[in-house]
Motif scaffolding. Structure first.
Motif, PDB file in Angstrom:
ATOM      1  N   GLN A 250     -43.970  30.313 -16.459  1.00 56.93           N
ATOM      2  CA  GLN A 250     -43.047  31.417 -16.214  1.00 56.93           C
ATOM      3  C   GLN A 250     -41.652  30.919 -15.845  1.00 56.93           C
ATOM      4  OE1 GLN A 250     -44.232  34.473 -17.021  1.00 56.93           O
ATOM      5  NE2 GLN A 250     -46.036  33.227 -17.512  1.00 56.93           N
ATOM      6  N   LYS A 251     -40.654  31.671 -16.296  1.00 56.56           N
ATOM      7  CA  LYS A 251     -39.268  31.371 -15.966  1.00 56.56           C
ATOM      8  C   LYS A 251     -38.679  32.374 -14.981  1.00 56.56           C
ATOM      9  CE  LYS A 251     -38.429  29.173 -20.448  1.00 56.56           C
ATOM     10  NZ  LYS A 251     -37.591  29.154 -21.668  1.00 56.56           N
ATOM     11  N   ASP A 252     -39.453  33.394 -14.649  1.00 55.02           N
ATOM     12  CA  ASP A 252     -39.019  34.419 -13.703  1.00 55.02           C
ATOM     13  C   ASP A 252     -39.903  34.341 -12.465  1.00 55.02           C
ATOM     14  OD1 ASP A 252     -37.360  37.175 -13.536  1.00 55.02           O
ATOM     15  OD2 ASP A 252     -39.333  37.450 -12.634  1.00 55.02           O
ATOM     16  N   VAL A 253     -39.284  34.369 -11.284  1.00 53.73           N
ATOM     17  CA  VAL A 253     -40.017  34.199 -10.031  1.00 53.73           C
ATOM     18  C   VAL A 253     -41.006  35.338  -9.820  1.00 53.73           C
ATOM     19  CG1 VAL A 253     -39.792  34.099  -7.522  1.00 53.73           C
ATOM     20  CG2 VAL A 253     -38.167  32.872  -8.968  1.00 53.73           C
ATOM     21  N   LYS A 254     -40.620  36.547 -10.180  1.00 56.00           N
ATOM     22  CA  LYS A 254     -41.506  37.687  -9.932  1.00 56.00           C
ATOM     23  C   LYS A 254     -42.741  37.635 -10.830  1.00 56.00           C
ATOM     24  CE  LYS A 254     -39.553  41.661 -10.272  1.00 56.00           C
ATOM     25  NZ  LYS A 254     -39.174  43.084 -10.231  1.00 56.00           N
ATOM     26  N   ARG A 255     -42.586  37.191 -12.060  1.00 52.42           N
ATOM     27  CA  ARG A 255     -43.751  37.027 -12.932  1.00 52.42           C
ATOM     28  C   ARG A 255     -44.643  35.886 -12.419  1.00 52.42           C
ATOM     29  NH1 ARG A 255     -43.787  39.696 -17.862  1.00 52.42           N
ATOM     30  NH2 ARG A 255     -45.305  38.169 -18.639  1.00 52.42           N
ATOM     31  N   MET A 256     -44.012  34.843 -11.919  1.00 51.26           N
ATOM     32  CA  MET A 256     -44.799  33.758 -11.324  1.00 51.26           C
ATOM     33  C   MET A 256     -45.613  34.273 -10.148  1.00 51.26           C
ATOM     34  SD  MET A 256     -44.715  31.665  -8.413  1.00 51.26           S
ATOM     35  CE  MET A 256     -43.036  31.377  -7.883  1.00 51.26           C
ATOM     36  N   MET A 257     -44.996  35.123  -9.311  1.00 54.01           N
ATOM     37  CA  MET A 257     -45.704  35.695  -8.172  1.00 54.01           C
ATOM     38  C   MET A 257     -46.867  36.582  -8.626  1.00 54.01           C
ATOM     39  SD  MET A 257     -44.327  34.722  -5.271  1.00 54.01           S
ATOM     40  CE  MET A 257     -44.744  36.014  -4.118  1.00 54.01           C
ATOM     41  N   ALA A 258     -46.704  37.238  -9.764  1.00 51.64           N
ATOM     42  CA  ALA A 258     -47.781  38.077 -10.292  1.00 51.64           C
ATOM     43  C   ALA A 258     -49.003  37.233 -10.625  1.00 51.64           C
ATOM     44  CB  ALA A 258     -47.301  38.829 -11.528  1.00 51.64           C
ATOM     45  N   TYR A 259     -48.780  36.140 -11.356  1.00 51.50           N
ATOM     46  CA  TYR A 259     -49.913  35.291 -11.728  1.00 51.50           C
ATOM     47  C   TYR A 259     -50.517  34.597 -10.510  1.00 51.50           C
ATOM     48  CZ  TYR A 259     -49.082  35.884 -16.731  1.00 51.50           C
ATOM     49  OH  TYR A 259     -48.966  36.412 -17.990  1.00 51.50           O
ATOM     50  N   SER A 260     -49.687  34.219  -9.552  1.00 47.24           N
ATOM     51  CA  SER A 260     -50.231  33.550  -8.366  1.00 47.24           C
ATOM     52  C   SER A 260     -51.092  34.511  -7.541  1.00 47.24           C
ATOM     53  CB  SER A 260     -49.096  32.983  -7.513  1.00 47.24           C
ATOM     54  OG  SER A 260     -48.427  33.996  -6.789  1.00 47.24           O
ATOM     55  N   SER A 261     -50.692  35.787  -7.474  1.00 49.42           N
ATOM     56  CA  SER A 261     -51.495  36.745  -6.712  1.00 49.42           C
ATOM     57  C   SER A 261     -52.853  36.981  -7.371  1.00 49.42           C
ATOM     58  CB  SER A 261     -50.742  38.072  -6.571  1.00 49.42           C
ATOM     59  OG  SER A 261     -50.681  38.765  -7.794  1.00 49.42           O
TER      60      SER A 261
END
Length: 484
Positions: free
Chosen positions: A300-311
């Motif tokens: 991911q290049k977007d922090v919010k999308r990264m947070m989605a996958y991490s959750s």
């Protein structure tokens, strides 16, 4: 009491139903208040209602006075789930005390709908009756779709349509699963359903076994969507991207908490059959839910999308606690709740009106380059939250993952502990990537300002950061006292 009313509500206890009444009643009160042009007071009334609900639940948690009220439960799972929902909803609503005024929070419908949504999730966790669970599930999901669309952005409306479409499909699967369970057992409360399924599976009835596995698939599909289990997780990154950090933070915590409590009860009903197939399916679901989102988060290049996958990956860790009891599940989710709210609070504090004009809330990694030079306090708070999410000691999520590993190893598992340790190492890569951008890169031409930050937001973020560091000691004392 009138005999007719007594027959309809034989064991009514207001303490059991009070949190639900406060959420739904608060929403109705705000609707009436807005009719009288009292919108300016909506936020304060909503916060007051959630504080009252949390206080009642806190008292009930430590001073239970009843065994329940009909189909409403007062067991540890019910009270803990309601307590976490009220706490997370309250902390996230406090983020609305921001400096910038966004359209989402300036509509008269937002705060009543928010309380209705909280009431729906509260209903889900307070009962084991499948029809009441369905009522709470659908009412909360429909309200969430409306709140997504209230942003008046094309991204918000797109997210609402996606969530609505998939939620309807999940609802259909849930109804079909409920119908099959009723056909197999003749019961709609999960405690009786578990006994009925054990009887069906024990006697190896050839006609019933196919229905048994179809019902399992339907329930896993419906609830797996709500808690974003792999392969039912694909909606989450798009929903996160299309919503502001406050609502995205809510979606990452509260619906999953409600879904995990229901899934806990459903899995107990099926695991009660002691089926080798179900045990292996459960292990495979956990491993996939931890691994695949971690791999996607790296891209991911977007922090919010990264947070989605991490959750999603953290959901897999939480689900691994189910077999050994609800205590570890709630302890882990409490640590995740605290840390994730802090992380989304940081994203919210750097939001500005330019985000609204661009019709999106985009958070590329480059946006945080050199944050320590422009906003050192935000950078330090971010470091605490990211290190905690990555499971770096001594922060809280490290001890949460250790606790999960202890639970899994105690079940004589070998495969899952290896999967968890390897994925924890992988997750550190994408969390530390953001820290590198904040502390070691040159600030961008347009560095993120904290124009949305206010003293209440700084206070909430600092308090949450403090809990990330010190809540682990409280947790260990609590667990040790339980073991003693």
């Amino acid at each position: 009491m009138n005999p007719l009313i007594s027959s309809l509500m034989p064991e009514l206890d207001l303490q059991v139903l009070m949190p639900l009444f406060m959420s739904v009643g608060g929403g109705v009160f705000l609707l009436l208040l807005n009719v009288g042009k009292g919108f300016s007071k909506s936020l304060s009334v909503a916060i007051a209602g959630l504080i009252l609900a949390f206080s009642v639940l806190w008292i009930a948690f430590y001073n239970p006075s009843t065994d329940g009220a009909g189909d409403f439960l007062t067991d540890g799972a019910s009270l803990s789930g309601q307590l976490f929902i009220a706490l997370a909803s309250l902390l996230l609503l406090l983020l609305a005390l921001s400096k910038e005024k966004f359209s989402e929070f300036e509509t008269p419908e937002f705060y009543p709908l928010y309380l209705f949504m909280v009431g729906g999730f509260t209903l889900m966790v307070s009962t084991d009756h499948l029809l009441l669970i369905l009522l709470g599930l659908e009412s909360a999901s429909l309200v969430m779709c409306v709140l997504m669309a209230l942003s008046y952005k094309s991204t918000g409306i797109e997210a609402a349509i996606k969530y609505f479409s998939l939620s309807v499909l999940a609802g259909v699967f849930f109804v079909l699963g409920v119908a099959l369970l009723y056909l197999l057992t003749g019961h709609l409360d999960l405690s009786s359903v578990g006994d009925g399924l054990r009887s069906v599976f024990f006697h190896h009835e050839p006609r019933a076994l196919p229905l048994f596995f179809i019902a399992l698939a339907c329930m896993l599909g419906a609830l797996g969507f709500k808690v974003s289990l792999v392969p039912f997780h694909t909606w989450m990154p798009d929903i996160y991207e299309g919503n502001n950090p406050v609502l995205a933070g809510f979606i990452s915590i509260v619906p999953k908490m409600a879904g995990l409590v229901v899934l806990l009860r459903v899995l107990y009903a099926f695991l009660n059959t002691e089926s080798f197939v179900i045990d292996n399916l459960y292990t495979a679901l956990i491993a996939l839910t931890i691994t695949i989102p971690n791999a996607m988060a790296l891209l991911q290049k977007d922090v919010k999308r990264m947070m989605a996958y991490s959750s999603i990956s953290h959901t897999g860790f939480a689900l691994a606690c189910v077999v050994d009891g609800a205590g570890a599940l709630f302890s882990y989710w409490l640590l995740f709740l605290i840390t994730n709210i802090g992380a989304f609070a940081i994203l919210w504090m750097v939001a500005n009106q330019q985000d609204a004009q661009q019709n999106s809330y985009a958070y590329p990694y480059e946006r945080f380059n050199g944050l320590v030079q422009t906003k050192p306090l935000l950078a330090m708070l971010s470091a605490i939250f990211l290190c905690s999410l990555a499971g770096i000691p001594p922060f809280s999520m490290f001890w949460g993952k250790v606790m999960v590993l202890e639970q899994v190893i105690s079940q004589h598992q070998v495969f899952l502990p290896i999967v968890m340790v390897l994925n924890s190492a992988v997750s550190a890569v994408y969390y530390l990537r953001l820290l590198v951008a904040m502390f070691f890169k040159t600030p961008s031409a347009n560095p993120p300002s904290a124009t949305n930050a206010t003293p209440p937001l700084y206070a909430v973020s600092t308090a949450v950061a403090f809990l990330c560091v010190f809540s682990v000691f409280v947790l260990r004392i609590y667990l040790n006292s339980n073991q003693a």
